[in-house]
Design a protein around this motif. Structure first.
Motif, PDB file in Angstrom:
ATOM      1  N   ALA A 215       0.695  -1.421  -0.282  1.00  0.00           N
ATOM      2  CA  ALA A 215      -0.383  -0.698   0.083  1.00  0.00           C
ATOM      3  C   ALA A 215       0.763   1.588   0.472  1.00  0.00           C
ATOM      4  N   LEU A 216      -0.003   2.291  -0.467  1.00  0.00           N
ATOM      5  CA  LEU A 216       0.930   3.696  -0.168  1.00  0.00           C
ATOM      6  C   LEU A 216       0.333   4.488   0.607  1.00  0.00           C
ATOM      7  N   THR A 217       0.984   5.013   1.566  1.00  0.00           N
ATOM      8  CA  THR A 217       0.455   6.081   2.406  1.00  0.00           C
ATOM      9  C   THR A 217       1.679   7.155   2.362  1.00  0.00           C
ATOM     10  N   ASP A 218       1.081   8.476   3.401  1.00  0.00           N
ATOM     11  CA  ASP A 218       1.806   9.338   3.776  1.00  0.00           C
ATOM     12  C   ASP A 218       2.058   9.410   5.540  1.00  0.00           C
ATOM     13  N   TRP A 219       1.556   8.632   6.219  1.00  0.00           N
ATOM     14  CA  TRP A 219       1.885   8.431   7.179  1.00  0.00           C
ATOM     15  C   TRP A 219       2.366   6.406   7.909  1.00  0.00           C
ATOM     16  N   LEU A 220       3.328   7.025   8.709  1.00  0.00           N
ATOM     17  CA  LEU A 220       3.749   5.813   9.342  1.00  0.00           C
ATOM     18  C   LEU A 220       3.429   5.660  11.114  1.00  0.00           C
ATOM     19  N   PRO A 221       2.411   4.311  11.158  1.00  0.00           N
ATOM     20  CA  PRO A 221       1.850   3.947  12.616  1.00  0.00           C
ATOM     21  C   PRO A 221       3.462   4.186  13.647  1.00  0.00           C
ATOM     22  N   LEU A 222       2.998   4.770  14.969  1.00  0.00           N
ATOM     23  CA  LEU A 222       4.438   4.650  15.714  1.00  0.00           C
ATOM     24  C   LEU A 222       5.660   4.794  15.670  1.00  0.00           C
ATOM     25  N   SER A 223       5.371   6.398  15.011  1.00  0.00           N
ATOM     26  CA  SER A 223       6.267   7.421  14.131  1.00  0.00           C
ATOM     27  C   SER A 223       6.599   8.638  14.800  1.00  0.00           C
ATOM     28  N   PHE A 224       6.644   9.438  14.121  1.00  0.00           N
ATOM     29  CA  PHE A 224       6.509  10.979  15.194  1.00  0.00           C
ATOM     30  C   PHE A 224       6.631  11.480  13.533  1.00  0.00           C
TER      31      PHE A 224
ATOM     32  N   HIS B  84      -1.220   5.680  17.398  1.00  0.00           N
ATOM     33  CA  HIS B  84      -0.360   6.433  16.537  1.00  0.00           C
ATOM     34  C   HIS B  84       0.820   6.330  16.420  1.00  0.00           C
ATOM     35  N   GLN B  85       0.919   6.827  17.936  1.00  0.00           N
ATOM     36  CA  GLN B  85       2.767   7.546  18.286  1.00  0.00           C
ATOM     37  C   GLN B  85       3.311   6.142  19.667  1.00  0.00           C
ATOM     38  N   PHE B  86       2.676   5.865  19.950  1.00  0.00           N
ATOM     39  CA  PHE B  86       3.214   5.451  20.916  1.00  0.00           C
ATOM     40  C   PHE B  86       2.549   3.619  21.571  1.00  0.00           C
ATOM     41  N   ILE B  87       2.295   2.838  22.325  1.00  0.00           N
ATOM     42  CA  ILE B  87       2.184   1.260  22.255  1.00  0.00           C
ATOM     43  C   ILE B  87       0.931   1.993  23.484  1.00  0.00           C
ATOM     44  N   ASN B  88       1.549   2.914  24.570  1.00  0.00           N
ATOM     45  CA  ASN B  88       0.567   2.471  25.917  1.00  0.00           C
ATOM     46  C   ASN B  88      -0.210   4.326  26.173  1.00  0.00           C
ATOM     47  N   GLU B  89      -0.774   4.832  24.723  1.00  0.00           N
ATOM     48  CA  GLU B  89      -1.424   5.972  23.996  1.00  0.00           C
ATOM     49  C   GLU B  89      -2.499   5.123  24.538  1.00  0.00           C
ATOM     50  N   ARG B  90      -3.684   6.434  24.555  1.00  0.00           N
ATOM     51  CA  ARG B  90      -5.560   5.828  24.828  1.00  0.00           C
ATOM     52  C   ARG B  90      -5.913   6.433  23.788  1.00  0.00           C
ATOM     53  N   SER B  91      -6.914   5.611  23.044  1.00  0.00           N
ATOM     54  CA  SER B  91      -7.496   6.046  21.580  1.00  0.00           C
ATOM     55  C   SER B  91      -7.394   7.041  21.686  1.00  0.00           C
ATOM     56  N   GLU B  92      -7.411   7.845  20.600  1.00  0.00           N
ATOM     57  CA  GLU B  92      -8.115   9.157  20.164  1.00  0.00           C
ATOM     58  C   GLU B  92      -8.768   8.198  18.472  1.00  0.00           C
TER      59      GLU B  92
ATOM     60  N   ARG C  83      13.216   0.621   6.521  1.00  0.00           N
ATOM     61  CA  ARG C  83      13.208   0.205   7.591  1.00  0.00           C
ATOM     62  C   ARG C  83      11.507  -0.893   8.134  1.00  0.00           C
ATOM     63  N   SER C  84      11.429  -2.510   8.844  1.00  0.00           N
ATOM     64  CA  SER C  84      10.893  -2.818   9.416  1.00  0.00           C
ATOM     65  C   SER C  84       9.905  -2.087  10.145  1.00  0.00           C
ATOM     66  N   LEU C  85       8.950  -2.546  10.761  1.00  0.00           N
ATOM     67  CA  LEU C  85       7.687  -1.581  11.540  1.00  0.00           C
ATOM     68  C   LEU C  85       8.453  -2.135  12.719  1.00  0.00           C
ATOM     69  N   ARG C  86       8.962  -3.459  12.497  1.00  0.00           N
ATOM     70  CA  ARG C  86       9.341  -3.646  14.376  1.00  0.00           C
ATOM     71  C   ARG C  86      10.390  -2.927  14.989  1.00  0.00           C
ATOM     72  N   GLU C  87      11.508  -2.430  13.624  1.00  0.00           N
ATOM     73  CA  GLU C  87      12.462  -1.347  13.506  1.00  0.00           C
ATOM     74  C   GLU C  87      12.003   0.263  14.445  1.00  0.00           C
ATOM     75  N   THR C  88      10.983   0.214  13.706  1.00  0.00           N
ATOM     76  CA  THR C  88       9.875   1.794  13.771  1.00  0.00           C
ATOM     77  C   THR C  88       9.820   1.860  15.051  1.00  0.00           C
ATOM     78  N   THR C  89       9.062   0.648  15.442  1.00  0.00           N
ATOM     79  CA  THR C  89       8.629   0.493  17.038  1.00  0.00           C
ATOM     80  C   THR C  89       9.789   0.433  18.105  1.00  0.00           C
ATOM     81  N   GLN C  90      11.415   0.506  18.011  1.00  0.00           N
ATOM     82  CA  GLN C  90      11.902  -0.132  18.869  1.00  0.00           C
ATOM     83  C   GLN C  90      12.300   1.254  19.309  1.00  0.00           C
TER      84      GLN C  90
END
Length: 197
Positions: A29-38, A134-142, A190-197
């Protein structure tokens, strides 16, 4: 850069089609956003018929995505449908919302067919997806909304779900993009795993 808008779309379609066809690629897929990134994006939304609370912000998170994004990211569609390739600039504007947005703006009601105003245009809700981080694993749903990439976006991130180790196909993905246009800069693979570490 360097292409008129009509050619940009053609190149984006060509990249997506060719990457999707690579051996070892399950979906792309194409996107302009990466989950769990800034690199989060946002927009002010104005749902028809919704009366905001006093001092409530209209700003919500948003992303432009192509068909296949939710499958690539393993985000279930819980109502309605995914985007289609023909959800483009010539088609009526459509939008997919997450469960938080649906519950916030239309509590106890079906969100499908409702309309939101964004950037002065009206978008019709065609789907509801599960909430994500969206940005953090422990964030509340928005609340988050997803717009059709081919109706809005110019920035291009290629997301790929592979069979097995994603690093083994990285070079093939880069080569495929350069076969479309050797001048395109491919970076930050990079892998999504790398993005979230």
């Amino acid at each position: 850069a360097g292409y008129p808008p009509s050619e940009q779309r053609a190149i984006q379609h060509k990249i997506l089609d060719r990457v999707t066809a690579l051996p070892g690629v399950e979906v792309a897929a194409l996107t302009d956003w990466l989950p769990l990134s800034f690199n989060g994006r946002s927009a002010d939304v104005y749902p028809e018929g919704y009366v905001p609370r006093l001092h409530e912000s209209h700003e919500v998170r948003r992303a432009d995505v192509t068909p296949g994004f939710f499958k690539t990211m393993d985000i279930p569609i819980v109502a309605g449908r995914d985007f289609r390739p023909d959800d483009n600039e010539a088609a009526p504007r459509v939008i997919i919302v997450d469960q938080s947005a649906a519950a916030h703006y239309w509590p106890g009601a079906d969100a499908i067919g409702r309309r939101l105003q964004i950037w002065g245009g009206l978008y019709t809700v065609i789907g509801v997806v599960r909430n994500t981080k969206h940005q953090f694993i422990n964030e509340r749903s928005e609340p988050m909304v997803y717009l059709s990439f081919f109706q809005n976006s110019n920035e291009t991130t290629v997301m790929v779900r592979t069979k097995g180790d994603p690093t083994l196909i990285a070079t093939a993905i880069e080569d495929t993009i350069h076969q479309v246009d050797g001048q395109l800069a491919v970076f930050d693979m990079r892998s999504l795993r790398e993005t979230t570490q």
